[in-house]
Motif scaffolding. Structure first.
Motif, PDB file in Angstrom:
ATOM      1  N   LEU A 164       0.628   7.683 -33.994  1.00  0.00           N
ATOM      2  CA  LEU A 164       1.955   8.270 -33.813  1.00  0.00           C
ATOM      3  C   LEU A 164       1.913   9.418 -32.814  1.00  0.00           C
ATOM      4  CD1 LEU A 164       4.932   8.432 -34.574  1.00  0.00           C
ATOM      5  CD2 LEU A 164       4.285   9.991 -36.436  1.00  0.00           C
ATOM      6  N   MET A 165       0.928  10.313 -32.969  1.00  0.00           N
ATOM      7  CA  MET A 165       0.804  11.438 -32.049  1.00  0.00           C
ATOM      8  C   MET A 165       0.538  10.945 -30.630  1.00  0.00           C
ATOM      9  SD  MET A 165       0.950  14.786 -32.158  1.00  0.00           S
ATOM     10  CE  MET A 165       0.470  15.273 -33.818  1.00  0.00           C
ATOM     11  N   THR A 166      -0.256   9.899 -30.503  1.00  0.00           N
ATOM     12  CA  THR A 166      -0.547   9.335 -29.183  1.00  0.00           C
ATOM     13  C   THR A 166       0.721   8.787 -28.538  1.00  0.00           C
ATOM     14  OG1 THR A 166      -2.804   8.750 -29.844  1.00  0.00           O
ATOM     15  CG2 THR A 166      -1.884   7.573 -27.963  1.00  0.00           C
ATOM     16  N   VAL A 167       1.521   8.052 -29.309  1.00  0.00           N
ATOM     17  CA  VAL A 167       2.756   7.481 -28.777  1.00  0.00           C
ATOM     18  C   VAL A 167       3.721   8.582 -28.354  1.00  0.00           C
ATOM     19  CG1 VAL A 167       4.818   6.164 -29.394  1.00  0.00           C
ATOM     20  CG2 VAL A 167       2.566   5.314 -30.039  1.00  0.00           C
ATOM     21  N   VAL A 168       3.898   9.587 -29.199  1.00  0.00           N
ATOM     22  CA  VAL A 168       4.861  10.659 -28.909  1.00  0.00           C
ATOM     23  C   VAL A 168       4.398  11.494 -27.716  1.00  0.00           C
ATOM     24  CG1 VAL A 168       5.899  12.773 -29.802  1.00  0.00           C
ATOM     25  CG2 VAL A 168       5.713  10.760 -31.265  1.00  0.00           C
ATOM     26  N   LEU A 169       3.142  11.939 -27.732  1.00  0.00           N
ATOM     27  CA  LEU A 169       2.639  12.815 -26.679  1.00  0.00           C
ATOM     28  C   LEU A 169       2.670  12.130 -25.313  1.00  0.00           C
ATOM     29  CD1 LEU A 169       1.194  15.362 -25.635  1.00  0.00           C
ATOM     30  CD2 LEU A 169      -0.979  14.309 -26.319  1.00  0.00           C
ATOM     31  N   PHE A 170       2.165  10.905 -25.244  1.00  0.00           N
ATOM     32  CA  PHE A 170       2.066  10.255 -23.946  1.00  0.00           C
ATOM     33  C   PHE A 170       3.396   9.662 -23.486  1.00  0.00           C
ATOM     34  CE2 PHE A 170      -2.391  10.510 -25.155  1.00  0.00           C
ATOM     35  CZ  PHE A 170      -2.934  11.013 -23.990  1.00  0.00           C
ATOM     36  N   SER A 171       4.304   9.405 -24.399  1.00  0.00           N
ATOM     37  CA  SER A 171       5.658   9.027 -23.983  1.00  0.00           C
ATOM     38  C   SER A 171       6.314  10.208 -23.273  1.00  0.00           C
ATOM     39  CB  SER A 171       6.497   8.615 -25.198  1.00  0.00           C
ATOM     40  OG  SER A 171       6.019   7.428 -25.765  1.00  0.00           O
ATOM     41  N   ALA A 172       6.165  11.401 -23.851  1.00  0.00           N
ATOM     42  CA  ALA A 172       6.723  12.606 -23.225  1.00  0.00           C
ATOM     43  C   ALA A 172       6.063  12.866 -21.875  1.00  0.00           C
ATOM     44  CB  ALA A 172       6.535  13.804 -24.152  1.00  0.00           C
ATOM     45  N   LEU A 173       4.739  12.693 -21.808  1.00  0.00           N
ATOM     46  CA  LEU A 173       4.030  12.919 -20.544  1.00  0.00           C
ATOM     47  C   LEU A 173       4.443  11.893 -19.500  1.00  0.00           C
ATOM     48  CD1 LEU A 173       1.906  14.534 -19.012  1.00  0.00           C
ATOM     49  CD2 LEU A 173       0.153  13.010 -19.949  1.00  0.00           C
ATOM     50  N   ALA A 174       4.618  10.640 -19.902  1.00  0.00           N
ATOM     51  CA  ALA A 174       5.035   9.595 -18.961  1.00  0.00           C
ATOM     52  C   ALA A 174       6.412   9.907 -18.389  1.00  0.00           C
ATOM     53  CB  ALA A 174       5.041   8.237 -19.655  1.00  0.00           C
ATOM     54  N   LEU A 175       7.341  10.317 -19.238  1.00  0.00           N
ATOM     55  CA  LEU A 175       8.686  10.643 -18.777  1.00  0.00           C
ATOM     56  C   LEU A 175       8.682  11.868 -17.877  1.00  0.00           C
ATOM     57  CD1 LEU A 175      10.703  10.018 -22.063  1.00  0.00           C
ATOM     58  CD2 LEU A 175      10.745   8.619 -19.988  1.00  0.00           C
ATOM     59  N   ALA A 176       7.907  12.898 -18.255  1.00  0.00           N
ATOM     60  CA  ALA A 176       7.874  14.130 -17.467  1.00  0.00           C
ATOM     61  C   ALA A 176       7.283  13.896 -16.082  1.00  0.00           C
ATOM     62  CB  ALA A 176       7.076  15.198 -18.213  1.00  0.00           C
ATOM     63  N   THR A 177       6.169  13.171 -16.008  1.00  0.00           N
ATOM     64  CA  THR A 177       5.538  12.936 -14.708  1.00  0.00           C
ATOM     65  C   THR A 177       6.354  11.977 -13.847  1.00  0.00           C
ATOM     66  OG1 THR A 177       4.132  11.319 -15.854  1.00  0.00           O
ATOM     67  CG2 THR A 177       3.182  13.487 -15.413  1.00  0.00           C
ATOM     68  N   PHE A 178       7.040  11.018 -14.495  1.00  0.00           N
ATOM     69  CA  PHE A 178       7.916  10.131 -13.732  1.00  0.00           C
ATOM     70  C   PHE A 178       9.084  10.934 -13.143  1.00  0.00           C
ATOM     71  CE2 PHE A 178      11.533   7.156 -13.430  1.00  0.00           C
ATOM     72  CZ  PHE A 178      10.990   6.241 -12.549  1.00  0.00           C
ATOM     73  N   TRP A 179       9.630  11.842 -13.921  1.00  0.00           N
ATOM     74  CA  TRP A 179      10.703  12.714 -13.427  1.00  0.00           C
ATOM     75  C   TRP A 179      10.206  13.566 -12.266  1.00  0.00           C
ATOM     76  CZ3 TRP A 179      11.244  18.099 -13.390  1.00  0.00           C
ATOM     77  CH2 TRP A 179      12.525  18.578 -13.099  1.00  0.00           C
ATOM     78  N   SER A 181       7.838  12.823 -10.195  1.00  0.00           N
ATOM     79  CA  SER A 181       7.526  12.001  -9.023  1.00  0.00           C
ATOM     80  C   SER A 181       8.706  11.896  -8.063  1.00  0.00           C
ATOM     81  CB  SER A 181       7.087  10.600  -9.463  1.00  0.00           C
ATOM     82  OG  SER A 181       8.175   9.864 -10.018  1.00  0.00           O
ATOM     83  N   HIS A 182       9.930  12.074  -8.563  1.00  0.00           N
ATOM     84  CA  HIS A 182      11.115  11.998  -7.705  1.00  0.00           C
ATOM     85  C   HIS A 182      11.402  13.329  -7.016  1.00  0.00           C
ATOM     86  CE1 HIS A 182      12.280   7.988  -9.009  1.00  0.00           C
ATOM     87  NE2 HIS A 182      12.032   8.350 -10.247  1.00  0.00           N
ATOM     88  N   ARG A 183      10.641  14.352  -7.337  1.00  0.00           N
ATOM     89  CA  ARG A 183      10.935  15.688  -6.811  1.00  0.00           C
ATOM     90  C   ARG A 183       9.755  16.302  -6.079  1.00  0.00           C
ATOM     91  NH1 ARG A 183      13.771  14.222 -10.899  1.00  0.00           N
ATOM     92  NH2 ARG A 183      15.924  14.935 -11.203  1.00  0.00           N
ATOM     93  N   LEU A 184       8.706  15.532  -5.863  1.00  0.00           N
ATOM     94  CA  LEU A 184       7.509  16.032  -5.205  1.00  0.00           C
ATOM     95  C   LEU A 184       7.334  15.364  -3.841  1.00  0.00           C
ATOM     96  CD1 LEU A 184       5.012  15.974  -8.221  1.00  0.00           C
ATOM     97  CD2 LEU A 184       6.062  17.996  -7.190  1.00  0.00           C
ATOM     98  N   LEU A 191       0.442  10.918  -7.167  1.00  0.00           N
ATOM     99  CA  LEU A 191      -0.348  11.426  -8.293  1.00  0.00           C
ATOM    100  C   LEU A 191       0.482  11.461  -9.573  1.00  0.00           C
ATOM    101  CD1 LEU A 191      -2.236  14.393  -6.567  1.00  0.00           C
ATOM    102  CD2 LEU A 191      -2.991  12.025  -6.871  1.00  0.00           C
ATOM    103  N   ALA A 192       1.743  11.885  -9.444  1.00  0.00           N
ATOM    104  CA  ALA A 192       2.612  11.924 -10.621  1.00  0.00           C
ATOM    105  C   ALA A 192       2.845  10.522 -11.177  1.00  0.00           C
ATOM    106  CB  ALA A 192       3.945  12.584 -10.266  1.00  0.00           C
ATOM    107  N   LEU A 193       3.017   9.549 -10.297  1.00  0.00           N
ATOM    108  CA  LEU A 193       3.193   8.166 -10.747  1.00  0.00           C
ATOM    109  C   LEU A 193       1.922   7.642 -11.413  1.00  0.00           C
ATOM    110  CD1 LEU A 193       5.233   6.509  -7.853  1.00  0.00           C
ATOM    111  CD2 LEU A 193       5.991   6.939 -10.200  1.00  0.00           C
ATOM    112  N   MET A 194       0.766   8.040 -10.889  1.00  0.00           N
ATOM    113  CA  MET A 194      -0.489   7.623 -11.509  1.00  0.00           C
ATOM    114  C   MET A 194      -0.605   8.182 -12.919  1.00  0.00           C
ATOM    115  SD  MET A 194      -3.303   5.919 -11.247  1.00  0.00           S
ATOM    116  CE  MET A 194      -3.514   5.612  -9.484  1.00  0.00           C
TER     117      MET A 194
END
Length: 314
Positions: A164-179, A181-184, A191-194
């Motif tokens: 559960l912690m893995t799903v929650v933490l990395f879902s948040a990280l995936a969304l944050a880094t994807f966001w 990637s559109h501003r860098l 790197l953000a997409l990676m």
């Protein structure tokens, strides 16, 4: 920007003249020669480092070799000499991995060492603009939650103790880094997409393990020191959540024209299907036959999707 072109096909289609194709081949030949030199020098540097490590096999040697290789790679990166770009990447990645490996060995994989390694890999990846180091930093963050992988004779293992912690933490990280990637700028967008894509893989691994064994919330209970009866998230909850998430991300990938996302959703959808199918129904000739037919149908649909995407981009 790097573009891959089939020159022979373009000449046959009349989109390039033979003279233009020869000119492009000449430009590529220079880059190919530089690439070969970089690879040879890179292998030489790594071989020298391995030889020194074998001659003086201790942690201090690994620290020194790792730091020296990383410094060399970073120096070549900062000079912005394009002809040495691959060598810089080889030295940077090898140096960072050797240094971090020595650090983890010295502290016997302690949590604070894992956190330091995660930070070092992330900073090193950003400075050296290395997608591999960024991906390694995300994986190291997963190790901070107890994620690990192993291999022994003809057997591979994946362990995630906090699904559960893995799903929650990395879902948040995936969304944050994807966001992000559109501003860098372009270099850091990659790197953000990676980081986002590696996080998506970690999310799927968390769902996968949770769908088979559930989650006893050991970390949460340890942090809160709760004396209440043990709460277990059942495996079926992860199975249903994973299916919903895969369908949602696949639909979004189609609408947003994200082929990588669609392919990942399809691959993990197949893994989810096989895991639950054989876990619930067992393995016998009929279940194997039906599973194979369903998988072939999904593969055909994915092939048609990829072909349509490729035709649409031409």
């Amino acid at each position: 920007m790097k573009i891959t072109l089939d020159l022979s096909k373009l000449v046959q289609q009349g989109k390039l003249t033979p003279a233009e194709a020869d000119r492009l081949k000449g430009l590529a030949a220079h880059d190919t020669g530089a690439l070969g030199i970089n690879i040879l020098v890179g292998f030489g540097v790594v071989a020298v480092a391995a030889g020194l490590g074998a001659l003086v096999p201790n942690i201090a040697t690994a620290f020194v070799i790792g730091a020296a290789l990383f410094a060399l790679g970073l120096g070549l990166t900062l000079t912005r000499a394009q002809q040495w770009w691959l060598l810089a990447q080889i030295c940077t990645v090898a140096g960072a991995l050797i240094f971090c490996g020595a650090l983890l060995t010295y502290y016997v994989g302690a949590l604070h060492a894992l956190l330091i390694v995660t930070a070092l890999l992330a900073v090193g990846g950003i400075v050296a603009r290395s997608g591999l180091l960024i991906a390694a930093s995300v994986i190291a963050l997963g190790a901070c939650l107890g994620a690990k992988a192993g291999y022994w004779h003809a057997t591979y293992a994946l362990a995630i103790y906090e699904p559960l912690m893995t799903v929650v933490l990395f879902s948040a990280l995936a969304l944050a880094t994807f966001w992000l990637s559109h501003r860098l700028p372009a270099d850091y967008e990659r790197l953000a997409l990676m980081a986002s894509r590696t996080s998506v893989l970690m999310v799927n691994f968390g769902f996968w393990i949770g769908s088979l064994w559930g989650d006893r919330l050991l970390l949460l209970r340890g942090l809160t020191r709760a004396d209440r009866p043990e709460v277990v998230i059942p495996d079926w909850a992860f199975g249903v959540g994973w299916a919903v998430a895969l369908i949602a991300i696949g639909v979004w990938g189609v609408r947003a024209n994200r082929r990588w996302v669609v392919n990942v959703a399809a691959v993990f959808g197949a893994i989810h299907f096989y895991a639950q199918w054989f876990e619930r129904l067992g393995a016998d000739p009929l279940t194997v036959l039906l599973a194979g037919l369903i998988t072939l149908g999904c593969a055909l649909a994915l092939w048609r999707f990829n072909r349509a995407m490729a035709d649409g981009s031409n």
